[in-house]
Design a protein around this motif. Structure first.
Motif, PDB file in Angstrom:
ATOM      1  N   UNK A 123      13.963 -46.125  12.739  1.00 28.24           N
ATOM      2  CA  UNK A 123      12.963 -47.045  13.292  1.00 28.24           C
ATOM      3  C   UNK A 123      11.824 -46.336  14.009  1.00 28.24           C
ATOM      4  N   UNK A 124      11.780 -45.022  13.954  1.00 26.90           N
ATOM      5  CA  UNK A 124      10.713 -44.266  14.600  1.00 26.90           C
ATOM      6  C   UNK A 124       9.393 -44.546  13.879  1.00 26.90           C
ATOM      7  N   UNK A 125       8.420 -45.150  14.550  1.00 27.01           N
ATOM      8  CA  UNK A 125       7.145 -45.463  13.893  1.00 27.01           C
ATOM      9  C   UNK A 125       6.449 -44.238  13.322  1.00 27.01           C
ATOM     10  N   UNK A 126       6.669 -43.080  13.936  1.00 29.78           N
ATOM     11  CA  UNK A 126       6.004 -41.865  13.460  1.00 29.78           C
ATOM     12  C   UNK A 126       6.483 -41.452  12.074  1.00 29.78           C
ATOM     13  N   UNK A 127       7.653 -41.921  11.671  1.00 32.05           N
ATOM     14  CA  UNK A 127       8.212 -41.561  10.370  1.00 32.05           C
ATOM     15  C   UNK A 127       8.024 -42.657   9.322  1.00 32.05           C
ATOM     16  N   UNK A 128       7.294 -43.697   9.675  1.00 28.29           N
ATOM     17  CA  UNK A 128       7.149 -44.838   8.764  1.00 28.29           C
ATOM     18  C   UNK A 128       6.522 -44.416   7.435  1.00 28.29           C
ATOM     19  N   UNK A 129       5.502 -43.583   7.505  1.00 23.51           N
ATOM     20  CA  UNK A 129       4.832 -43.148   6.275  1.00 23.51           C
ATOM     21  C   UNK A 129       5.748 -42.324   5.391  1.00 23.51           C
ATOM     22  N   UNK A 130       6.543 -41.438   5.996  1.00 19.94           N
ATOM     23  CA  UNK A 130       7.459 -40.614   5.215  1.00 19.94           C
ATOM     24  C   UNK A 130       8.544 -41.465   4.565  1.00 19.94           C
ATOM     25  N   UNK A 131       9.039 -42.477   5.278  1.00 19.39           N
ATOM     26  CA  UNK A 131      10.051 -43.354   4.700  1.00 19.39           C
ATOM     27  C   UNK A 131       9.485 -44.103   3.496  1.00 19.39           C
TER      28      UNK A 131
END
Length: 285
Positions: A19-27
């Protein structure tokens, strides 16, 4: 459902539902790549939910996304039915609600799990959710029969090819059977089994799984010291590309319609093993 998810999917218990917003693009990028690699489904492990599936559905156009599992103790049935309806409408039926009872050690309200699951399905029915949009994490015979009668099928975790065959016999031919299978992309036996045992340790502390092993022919000795070679080799695929491919095919031959493959590489549980997914797609052809 069988036609849309194909024979192979990816099970991921961490990175894809983080749920880390910083990883949203990578997910989102990882989900899109899994679709391009040809996998038919993404199964979100742990106590996942429609909220975890939504960003992956938005990042893709064809691949199915399912929860594996959404714990019945964590979400009211009425809310689950509403979330299901919203996602299925927005994404052409690509969301599958995978349900399970979790474990007594992980759920504070855990009680009479089979009866609670039946009541939860009753509530989903009352809320208008179609049985064809849900699947159950079924290990024991009664729950397998419940999956047959009141859902689209079964998504068992941590089972063998032999139990897959038994599950198929109980389910019959029509329902989906999509077991999870852990894959260690390592051909050295000592290294492969060490990685496997490190990962298996968590599950050997959960009675739902250990009782299932004992019910299906393993002994208490098989459960000691991180698991016997016999146990490890039954619930993990490891070795050369040919050997791993043969293990996956063994589950298909035993009656699985689809195998949810989990790459185990020794990395953090919330990582995205994208190189492993690429290797897996290549060896499966």
């Amino acid at each position: 459902m069988k036609e849309t998810i194909g024979k192979h999917g990816i099970w991921n218990g961490g990175g894809l539902r983080a749920e880390d917003p910083a990883q949203r693009g990578e997910r989102a990028e990882a989900a899109a790549e899994l679709e391009e690699l040809g996998f038919g489904a993404i199964w979100l492990g742990g106590s996942s939910s429609a909220a975890h599936a939504a960003p992956l559905l938005e990042a893709t156009s064809r691949i199915v996304v399912g929860t594996s599992i959404q714990s019945i103790w964590d979400h009211a049935a009425e809310d689950a039915a509403a979330s299901f309806a919203d996602l299925r409408a927005a994404h052409s039926g690509r969301f599958v609600l995978g349900l399970g009872v979790s474990h007594a050690k992980l759920a504070e309200r855990y009680r009479r799990p089979y009866s609670a699951l039946v009541a939860y399905l009753d509530a989903l029915d009352a809320a208008g959710m179609p049985a064809g949009g849900r699947v159950l994490a079924a290990l024991g015979p009664r729950t397998i029969e419940l999956a047959r009668d009141r859902s689209a099928g079964s998504i068992p975790y941590l089972i063998t090819a032999e139990q897959t065959a038994k599950s198929r016999e109980l389910l019959g031919t029509a329902p989906l059977l999509a077991p999870e299978l852990k894959v260690v992309l390592e051909s050295d036996p000592a290294r492969a089994r060490t990685l496997a045992r490190d990962y298996l340790a968590l599950y050997l502390g959960l009675p739902n799984y250990t009782n299932n092993f004992l019910r299906n022919g393993f002994t208490e000795d098989d459960l000691k010291d991180g698991g016997s070679d016999r146990l490890v080799d039954a619930v993990f695929a490891w070795g050369t590309d040919d050997k791993i491919r043969a293990r996956v095919d063994e589950f298909i031959a035993a009656g699985a319609d689809h195998v949810a493959l989990q790459v185990v590489d020794g990395g953090p549980r919330y990582s995205l093993p994208r190189e492993g997914w690429r290797r897996l797609a290549s060896l499966l052809g």
